[in-house]
Scaffold this active site. Sequence first.
Site: not given
Length: 294
Positions: A22-23, A73, A136, A234
């Site tokens: 994770s960024l 999620k 999705g 990205y």
Amino acid sequence: MTKKITGKTKLIGVIGHPVEHSLSPVMHNAAIAQLGLDYIYLPFPIEPQNLEVAIAGFAAVGVVGFNVTIPHKQAIIPLLSEITPLAQTIGAVNTVSRQNNQWVGTNTDIEGFIAPLQTTYKQDWSQKVAVILGNGGAARAVVAGCIQLGFAQIHVVGRNLQKLEEFRNSWSNSSLAEKFQVHQWEELPKLIPQANLLVNTTPIGMYPKVDESPLSMQEIANLPKGAIAYDLIYIPKPTQFLQQAQKQGVIAIDGLEMLVQQGVAALKIWLQQETLPVVEVMRQALQNHLGLGK
């Protein structure tokens, strides 16, 4: 300078499995440092079977809030006291905050997605057509975002008829179901010439398969003048899809901006601030981290 962690340091973070890549910690900790706050943002790897006990533990140790990524999620929803109507509609939560000793869930992906379309590329979307590739979880936030922007037509295109039907039916208990149409991939040639906004929500073209694109050069060549191609990916920057679009003189937006903007929106919720001057420092931290320099 290394941050000094004390007993007063407040905890925020991200839960997922896996979450090492994770960024979010990179950009959030840069923002926290810029604001001079005694907070720290940590990645928490949580396996699906441990989700419930982990969330109870977060409440016990006073975590202020957290982001939610794959695969939690949807699974997190029953564990929250309240979820915003927007998150309810999408059926996914990406941001949770502690309010009055209860967990409240929302979804800032929509805000993240529409931010560049409301600022840098702002126009009257009510006369425009959006074409969304993929059906999705990410496509759900994009559909909701396009509805919020007021697009005249929204078309969702997928390869699997059954999944497309499921996507459409999953909105049937909300008033938004009639705001978009679903199509099979074969119908793309007739949709592309109308697409003022073309969004890739599929993983096609994502690292390591950087040479792939969801569309051919010929298909992209049929985009109308002044169209915007938007890729939620990205890495790499730009993707093959966006390189093709740029060759056609089309405006290209990548997923880094969405990542930054949904992060800013989450931080505002946790810190209970209407505005936060952190967009630039978060964007810069990610670009430096990814070696993109700007």
